[in-house]
Scaffold this motif. Structure first.
Motif, PDB file in Angstrom:
ATOM      1  N   ASP A  19      -7.963   1.581  -3.004  1.00  0.00           N
ATOM      2  CA  ASP A  19      -8.045   1.242  -4.133  1.00  0.00           C
ATOM      3  C   ASP A  19      -7.076  -0.135  -4.261  1.00  0.00           C
ATOM      4  O   ASP A  19      -5.862   0.097  -4.093  1.00  0.00           O
ATOM      5  CB  ASP A  19      -7.996   2.033  -5.531  1.00  0.00           C
ATOM      6  CG  ASP A  19      -8.972   2.904  -5.522  1.00  0.00           C
ATOM      7  OD1 ASP A  19     -10.172   2.399  -5.677  1.00  0.00           O
ATOM      8  OD2 ASP A  19      -8.971   4.126  -5.346  1.00  0.00           O
ATOM      9  N   TRP A  20      -7.369  -1.239  -4.524  1.00  0.00           N
ATOM     10  CA  TRP A  20      -6.554  -2.318  -4.564  1.00  0.00           C
ATOM     11  C   TRP A  20      -6.563  -2.886  -6.040  1.00  0.00           C
ATOM     12  O   TRP A  20      -7.408  -3.748  -6.287  1.00  0.00           O
ATOM     13  CB  TRP A  20      -7.126  -3.418  -3.389  1.00  0.00           C
ATOM     14  CG  TRP A  20      -6.343  -4.623  -3.218  1.00  0.00           C
ATOM     15  CD1 TRP A  20      -5.023  -4.885  -3.641  1.00  0.00           C
ATOM     16  CD2 TRP A  20      -6.867  -5.730  -2.575  1.00  0.00           C
ATOM     17  NE1 TRP A  20      -4.607  -6.060  -3.192  1.00  0.00           N
ATOM     18  CE2 TRP A  20      -5.809  -6.826  -2.649  1.00  0.00           C
ATOM     19  CE3 TRP A  20      -8.018  -6.280  -2.245  1.00  0.00           C
ATOM     20  CZ2 TRP A  20      -5.878  -8.143  -2.218  1.00  0.00           C
ATOM     21  CZ3 TRP A  20      -8.181  -7.400  -1.718  1.00  0.00           C
ATOM     22  CH2 TRP A  20      -7.031  -8.473  -1.692  1.00  0.00           C
ATOM     23  N   LEU A  21      -5.332  -3.313  -6.511  1.00  0.00           N
ATOM     24  CA  LEU A  21      -5.286  -3.930  -7.758  1.00  0.00           C
ATOM     25  C   LEU A  21      -4.368  -5.157  -7.746  1.00  0.00           C
ATOM     26  O   LEU A  21      -3.289  -5.033  -7.114  1.00  0.00           O
ATOM     27  CB  LEU A  21      -4.695  -2.838  -8.872  1.00  0.00           C
ATOM     28  CG  LEU A  21      -4.137  -3.381 -10.115  1.00  0.00           C
ATOM     29  CD1 LEU A  21      -5.401  -3.747 -10.912  1.00  0.00           C
ATOM     30  CD2 LEU A  21      -3.131  -2.351 -11.048  1.00  0.00           C
ATOM     31  N   ARG A  22      -4.798  -6.122  -8.248  1.00  0.00           N
ATOM     32  CA  ARG A  22      -4.115  -7.492  -8.431  1.00  0.00           C
ATOM     33  C   ARG A  22      -3.982  -7.798  -9.940  1.00  0.00           C
ATOM     34  O   ARG A  22      -4.999  -7.874 -10.711  1.00  0.00           O
ATOM     35  CB  ARG A  22      -4.961  -8.549  -7.649  1.00  0.00           C
ATOM     36  CG  ARG A  22      -5.350  -8.120  -6.087  1.00  0.00           C
ATOM     37  CD  ARG A  22      -6.162  -9.087  -5.293  1.00  0.00           C
ATOM     38  NE  ARG A  22      -5.370 -10.481  -5.347  1.00  0.00           N
ATOM     39  CZ  ARG A  22      -6.121 -11.661  -4.878  1.00  0.00           C
ATOM     40  NH1 ARG A  22      -7.321 -11.306  -4.566  1.00  0.00           N
ATOM     41  NH2 ARG A  22      -5.287 -12.466  -4.547  1.00  0.00           N
ATOM     42  N   VAL A  23      -2.815  -8.022 -10.185  1.00  0.00           N
ATOM     43  CA  VAL A  23      -2.449  -8.253 -11.618  1.00  0.00           C
ATOM     44  C   VAL A  23      -1.960  -9.656 -11.943  1.00  0.00           C
ATOM     45  O   VAL A  23      -1.224 -10.242 -11.090  1.00  0.00           O
ATOM     46  CB  VAL A  23      -1.362  -7.163 -12.066  1.00  0.00           C
ATOM     47  CG1 VAL A  23      -1.253  -7.323 -13.793  1.00  0.00           C
ATOM     48  CG2 VAL A  23      -2.225  -5.775 -12.081  1.00  0.00           C
ATOM     49  N   ALA A  24      -2.458 -10.350 -12.951  1.00  0.00           N
ATOM     50  CA  ALA A  24      -1.842 -11.846 -13.126  1.00  0.00           C
ATOM     51  C   ALA A  24      -0.537 -11.655 -13.770  1.00  0.00           C
ATOM     52  O   ALA A  24      -0.318 -10.799 -15.066  1.00  0.00           O
ATOM     53  CB  ALA A  24      -2.774 -12.507 -14.037  1.00  0.00           C
ATOM     54  N   THR A  25       0.375 -12.192 -13.286  1.00  0.00           N
ATOM     55  CA  THR A  25       2.068 -12.296 -13.810  1.00  0.00           C
ATOM     56  C   THR A  25       2.208 -13.415 -14.505  1.00  0.00           C
ATOM     57  O   THR A  25       3.414 -13.668 -15.123  1.00  0.00           O
ATOM     58  CB  THR A  25       2.925 -11.777 -12.791  1.00  0.00           C
ATOM     59  OG1 THR A  25       2.906 -12.657 -11.601  1.00  0.00           O
ATOM     60  CG2 THR A  25       2.594 -10.243 -12.380  1.00  0.00           C
ATOM     61  N   SER A  27      -1.708  -1.180  -3.936  1.00  0.00           N
ATOM     62  CA  SER A  27      -2.855  -0.346  -3.506  1.00  0.00           C
ATOM     63  C   SER A  27      -2.387   0.906  -3.001  1.00  0.00           C
ATOM     64  O   SER A  27      -1.414   1.366  -2.909  1.00  0.00           O
ATOM     65  CB  SER A  27      -3.648  -1.172  -2.239  1.00  0.00           C
ATOM     66  OG  SER A  27      -2.705  -1.204  -1.263  1.00  0.00           O
ATOM     67  N   VAL A  28      -3.626   1.708  -3.161  1.00  0.00           N
ATOM     68  CA  VAL A  28      -3.131   3.244  -3.056  1.00  0.00           C
ATOM     69  C   VAL A  28      -4.298   3.802  -1.927  1.00  0.00           C
ATOM     70  O   VAL A  28      -5.527   3.400  -2.457  1.00  0.00           O
ATOM     71  CB  VAL A  28      -3.115   4.085  -3.922  1.00  0.00           C
ATOM     72  CG1 VAL A  28      -3.023   5.520  -3.892  1.00  0.00           C
ATOM     73  CG2 VAL A  28      -2.054   3.758  -5.166  1.00  0.00           C
ATOM     74  N   GLN A  68       0.665  -1.252  -0.016  1.00  0.00           N
ATOM     75  CA  GLN A  68       0.039   0.064   0.060  1.00  0.00           C
ATOM     76  C   GLN A  68       0.930   1.183   0.028  1.00  0.00           C
ATOM     77  O   GLN A  68       1.712   1.394   0.771  1.00  0.00           O
ATOM     78  CB  GLN A  68      -0.735  -0.011   1.240  1.00  0.00           C
ATOM     79  CG  GLN A  68      -1.880   1.137   1.220  1.00  0.00           C
ATOM     80  CD  GLN A  68      -2.965   0.938   2.449  1.00  0.00           C
ATOM     81  OE1 GLN A  68      -2.837   1.783   3.168  1.00  0.00           O
ATOM     82  NE2 GLN A  68      -3.511   0.033   2.551  1.00  0.00           N
ATOM     83  N   TRP A  69       0.388   2.181  -0.916  1.00  0.00           N
ATOM     84  CA  TRP A  69       0.813   3.637  -1.089  1.00  0.00           C
ATOM     85  C   TRP A  69      -0.152   4.349  -0.428  1.00  0.00           C
ATOM     86  O   TRP A  69      -1.134   4.283  -0.610  1.00  0.00           O
ATOM     87  CB  TRP A  69       1.238   4.051  -2.398  1.00  0.00           C
ATOM     88  CG  TRP A  69       2.348   3.074  -3.223  1.00  0.00           C
ATOM     89  CD1 TRP A  69       2.156   1.934  -3.646  1.00  0.00           C
ATOM     90  CD2 TRP A  69       3.758   3.595  -3.393  1.00  0.00           C
ATOM     91  NE1 TRP A  69       3.366   1.375  -4.023  1.00  0.00           N
ATOM     92  CE2 TRP A  69       4.444   2.669  -3.835  1.00  0.00           C
ATOM     93  CE3 TRP A  69       4.561   4.816  -3.262  1.00  0.00           C
ATOM     94  CZ2 TRP A  69       5.619   2.454  -4.537  1.00  0.00           C
ATOM     95  CZ3 TRP A  69       5.751   4.811  -3.731  1.00  0.00           C
ATOM     96  CH2 TRP A  69       6.139   3.658  -4.206  1.00  0.00           C
TER      97      TRP A  69
END
Length: 267
Positions: free
Chosen positions: A190-196, A207-208, A177-178
């Motif tokens: 706001d929380w982003l999860r990205v498939a790598t 997240s921010v 988190q920022w």
């Protein structure tokens, strides 16, 4: 009676002249010496060149490891400019959506197709849904509406999301988190999860807290970083378009629950 004169015998002139048996040997020996000297000169030159090449290689390696390559400010500016160009090109993607064939209710998401998902936590609503992107061209927005994206918009969103989780430092906090500096508390996260991974089994997150697209000063520096990185501003601005037209209570909860059901467990 005239007597004919007999020429006097010249023994020296009549003596057969023998070829010296050493003359050819002397010539062969000279050629051999010359060849040997030529070969020696060639060996010395070749060895010198090889040693010089080795010295240059070793010096270059030592210099590289002592002073590793760092992109110049100009190159960094070019990279940022290219990323900004991509973001500018896909801005407004939510206005270019096409209806999903068969309608939203016909969509059945699979985790292996998930490219990214973004959720939002607020004091009154945890894990509120913002958007999810699925291969090859599907997006579910905050209203639970399933649509298809153009190829460039879909790939652009994926690229921006991946940059956000791979080109920014880890904060060390929960959800990576920022935190944006604000005068008060209780702002959304706001929380982003990205498939790598190609099959959607490996996710990275960021997240921010308090993102509004305007403020960028951090509550506390992350390392030496005192403002929100450009990659994060871009991705949360762009994915935030998925909340256009959203009104709590009017979303398609059935579709949203289908998407949440296939999400991997939180780390």
């Amino acid at each position: 009676m005239n007597k004919s004169k007999v020429p006097a015998f010249d023994a020296e002139s009549q003596r057969p002249r023998l070829k010296s048996p050493y003359s050819s040997s002397h010539s062969s020996l000279g050629d051999l010496v010359e060849k040997h000297q030529s070969h020696l000169r060639y060996t010395i030159v070749a060895t010198s060149r090889l040693c010089l090449a080795g010295l240059v290689l070793v010096t270059s390696l030592l210099f590289y490891f002592r002073y590793p390559f760092q992109p110049s400010p100009h190159m960094q500016q070019q990279t940022v400019a290219q990323a900004a160009s991509v973001s500018h090109a896909i801005a407004g993607w939510h206005d270019r959506l096409a209806p999903y064939p068969g309608g939203s209710q016909s969509f059945h998401p699979k985790r292996k197709d998930l490219a990214f998902v973004q959720l939002r936590d607020t004091p009154v609503q945890a894990d509120a849904f913002t958007a999810a992107l699925f291969a090859p061209d599907v997006v579910v927005d905050a209203r639970g509406v399933v649509s298809t994206l153009g190829k460039d918009d879909w790939q652009g969103l994926v690229d921006v999301a991946k940059r956000a989780v791979t080109q920014t430092p880890q904060t060390g906090g929960p959800q990576n988190q920022w935190r944006i500096k604000h005068e008060r508390t209780s702002y959304p996260i706001d929380w982003l999860r990205v498939a790598t991974a190609s099959e959607g089994d490996d996710f990275k997150e960021v997240s921010v807290y308090g993102f509004d697209g305007v403020r960028e000063e951090l509550e506390e520096p992350v390392g030496e970083i005192k403002v929100l990185p450009t990659e994060l501003k871009e991705v949360f601005n762009l994915i935030g378009e998925a909340r256009d037209g959203y009104k709590r209570g009017n979303e398609d909860l059935e579709v949203i629950q289908r998407v949440k059901a296939i999400l991997p467990p939180a780390a």
